[in-house]
Motif scaffolding. Sequence first.
Motif, PDB file in Angstrom:
ATOM      1  N   GLN A 111       0.800  -1.221   0.000  1.00 41.51           N
ATOM      2  CA  GLN A 111       0.000   0.000   0.000  1.00 41.51           C
ATOM      3  C   GLN A 111       0.840   1.282   0.000  1.00 41.51           C
ATOM      4  O   GLN A 111       0.467   2.260  -0.645  1.00 41.51           O
ATOM      5  CB  GLN A 111      -0.957  -0.003   1.197  1.00 41.51           C
ATOM      6  N   PHE A 112       1.955   1.291   0.717  1.00 41.00           N
ATOM      7  CA  PHE A 112       2.786   2.497   0.735  1.00 41.00           C
ATOM      8  C   PHE A 112       3.303   2.857  -0.657  1.00 41.00           C
ATOM      9  O   PHE A 112       3.670   4.001  -0.910  1.00 41.00           O
ATOM     10  CB  PHE A 112       3.968   2.319   1.687  1.00 41.00           C
ATOM     11  N   TYR A 113       3.333   1.894  -1.559  1.00 37.12           N
ATOM     12  CA  TYR A 113       3.838   2.145  -2.909  1.00 37.12           C
ATOM     13  C   TYR A 113       2.715   2.206  -3.945  1.00 37.12           C
ATOM     14  O   TYR A 113       2.970   2.154  -5.139  1.00 37.12           O
ATOM     15  CB  TYR A 113       4.875   1.092  -3.286  1.00 37.12           C
ATOM     16  N   GLY A 114       1.470   2.307  -3.480  1.00 29.95           N
ATOM     17  CA  GLY A 114       0.370   2.545  -4.401  1.00 29.95           C
ATOM     18  C   GLY A 114      -0.590   1.405  -4.599  1.00 29.95           C
ATOM     19  O   GLY A 114      -1.527   1.500  -5.385  1.00 29.95           O
ATOM     20  N   GLY A 115      -0.367   0.270  -3.933  1.00 31.44           N
ATOM     21  CA  GLY A 115      -1.275  -0.857  -4.077  1.00 31.44           C
ATOM     22  C   GLY A 115      -0.841  -1.841  -5.138  1.00 31.44           C
ATOM     23  O   GLY A 115       0.281  -1.781  -5.660  1.00 31.44           O
ATOM     24  N   LEU A 116      -1.738  -2.750  -5.501  1.00 35.39           N
ATOM     25  CA  LEU A 116      -1.421  -3.809  -6.459  1.00 35.39           C
ATOM     26  C   LEU A 116      -0.939  -3.218  -7.781  1.00 35.39           C
ATOM     27  O   LEU A 116      -1.563  -2.334  -8.349  1.00 35.39           O
ATOM     28  CB  LEU A 116      -2.659  -4.667  -6.721  1.00 35.39           C
ATOM     29  N   GLN A 118       1.941  -1.661  -8.113  1.00 33.82           N
ATOM     30  CA  GLN A 118       2.955  -0.654  -7.835  1.00 33.82           C
ATOM     31  C   GLN A 118       4.051  -1.170  -6.901  1.00 33.82           C
ATOM     32  O   GLN A 118       5.076  -0.513  -6.751  1.00 33.82           O
ATOM     33  CB  GLN A 118       2.299   0.580  -7.193  1.00 33.82           C
ATOM     34  N   ASN A 119       3.824  -2.309  -6.266  1.00 29.18           N
ATOM     35  CA  ASN A 119       4.816  -2.830  -5.322  1.00 29.18           C
ATOM     36  C   ASN A 119       6.091  -3.241  -6.049  1.00 29.18           C
ATOM     37  O   ASN A 119       6.055  -3.835  -7.119  1.00 29.18           O
ATOM     38  CB  ASN A 119       4.253  -4.014  -4.535  1.00 29.18           C
ATOM     39  N   PHE A 120       7.221  -2.921  -5.447  1.00 28.24           N
ATOM     40  CA  PHE A 120       8.508  -3.130  -6.099  1.00 28.24           C
ATOM     41  C   PHE A 120       9.085  -4.526  -5.862  1.00 28.24           C
ATOM     42  O   PHE A 120      10.072  -4.908  -6.490  1.00 28.24           O
ATOM     43  CB  PHE A 120       9.519  -2.079  -5.631  1.00 28.24           C
ATOM     44  N   MET A 121       8.491  -5.270  -4.935  1.00 28.06           N
ATOM     45  CA  MET A 121       8.910  -6.653  -4.718  1.00 28.06           C
ATOM     46  C   MET A 121       7.705  -7.445  -4.234  1.00 28.06           C
ATOM     47  O   MET A 121       6.677  -6.876  -3.866  1.00 28.06           O
ATOM     48  CB  MET A 121      10.073  -6.758  -3.722  1.00 28.06           C
ATOM     49  N   ASN A 122       7.841  -8.767  -4.262  1.00 22.33           N
ATOM     50  CA  ASN A 122       6.747  -9.626  -3.832  1.00 22.33           C
ATOM     51  C   ASN A 122       6.445  -9.372  -2.356  1.00 22.33           C
ATOM     52  O   ASN A 122       7.310  -9.574  -1.498  1.00 22.33           O
ATOM     53  CB  ASN A 122       7.124 -11.089  -4.062  1.00 22.33           C
ATOM     54  N   PRO A 123       5.228  -8.925  -2.009  1.00 20.56           N
ATOM     55  CA  PRO A 123       4.929  -8.565  -0.625  1.00 20.56           C
ATOM     56  C   PRO A 123       5.084  -9.720   0.357  1.00 20.56           C
ATOM     57  O   PRO A 123       5.610  -9.529   1.465  1.00 20.56           O
ATOM     58  CB  PRO A 123       3.465  -8.106  -0.689  1.00 20.56           C
ATOM     59  N   ALA A 124       4.644 -10.915  -0.023  1.00 21.06           N
ATOM     60  CA  ALA A 124       4.732 -12.061   0.884  1.00 21.06           C
ATOM     61  C   ALA A 124       6.177 -12.422   1.186  1.00 21.06           C
ATOM     62  O   ALA A 124       6.546 -12.674   2.340  1.00 21.06           O
ATOM     63  CB  ALA A 124       3.997 -13.258   0.289  1.00 21.06           C
ATOM     64  N   LEU A 125       7.014 -12.430   0.152  1.00 17.80           N
ATOM     65  CA  LEU A 125       8.422 -12.776   0.367  1.00 17.80           C
ATOM     66  C   LEU A 125       9.169 -11.668   1.091  1.00 17.80           C
ATOM     67  O   LEU A 125      10.069 -11.945   1.892  1.00 17.80           O
ATOM     68  CB  LEU A 125       9.097 -13.088  -0.971  1.00 17.80           C
TER      69      LEU A 125
END
Length: 305
Positions: A111-116, A118-125
Amino acid sequence: MNQLLHVSASPHIKDRVTTSSIMLDVIIALIPATLFGIIQFKINALLIIVTTITTCVLAEYLYERFMKKTITIKDLSAVVTGLILALNLPSTVPLWLPVIGGLFAIIVVKQFYGGLGQNFMNPALAARCFLLISFTGRMTNFAFDGMTSSTPLAILKNGESFDLIRMFIGNTAGTIGETSTVALLIGVVYLLIKGVIKLTIPMTYIITFSIFTLLFSPCSFDFYYLACELCGGGLILGAFFMAADYVTSPMDQKGQIIYGVLLGVLTGLFRFFGTSTEGVSYAIIISNLLVPLIDKFTLKGGVYQ
């Protein structure tokens, strides 16, 4: 005269499929590994899975509501993040730990990077690596048959052998979702049939890691040892369910091949020359960070040219 183009967030798919349908297919594909993990690790695994998914969904809903953004929990991406994170956790962790991991994955990485998209890496990992760094003892405490046990990769690194059939079936210590190779491969077949993933990244990753293992591992050109390395440590889970993530992987085939080679080399370096027996999670998030650079040099006529 140059025109300003407004481009939506990735993934860019020219098809009738929706984000929610893709995410649903991923959830379905992970059901065999999830059920095996629950059978293997009992009620602890179920509680961790439920807690992590609930945390991720609630975190996304509350953040978007508080920030007056469109509520996106119906796209199921938060459910997938929670499920993948849960499957990457040992069954021995206390329930507050997946709560922290879920909050980090959704709020900080997504979310800090804009949501689905926009994330710069895999959130789970990213969350798993955060938990590994912050709570190393709890994240490396594995149990099997009710007793603390070493993972197959730890046993192999100590110079001992391990039963390949047990690793393939999954009767070993490990995280909730990584132990059963056969259960994961059932899910992979489903994703391939549905056309959700392509083999470029996973196969390049696996082939590169295999070559690296045969050349540089402690058991050079030992194909039994290689098979054990492929079945252990979440490599199958990582290669097919996380490395091939649309958002955090390169856009074209040339870039995907470079990305797969990078994943294989990094995993080999971490496993055989590092202090840890694992390497998949760190290999993927480091490679995620290099995706914009890979795209810059591989896309023809793209936005980076």
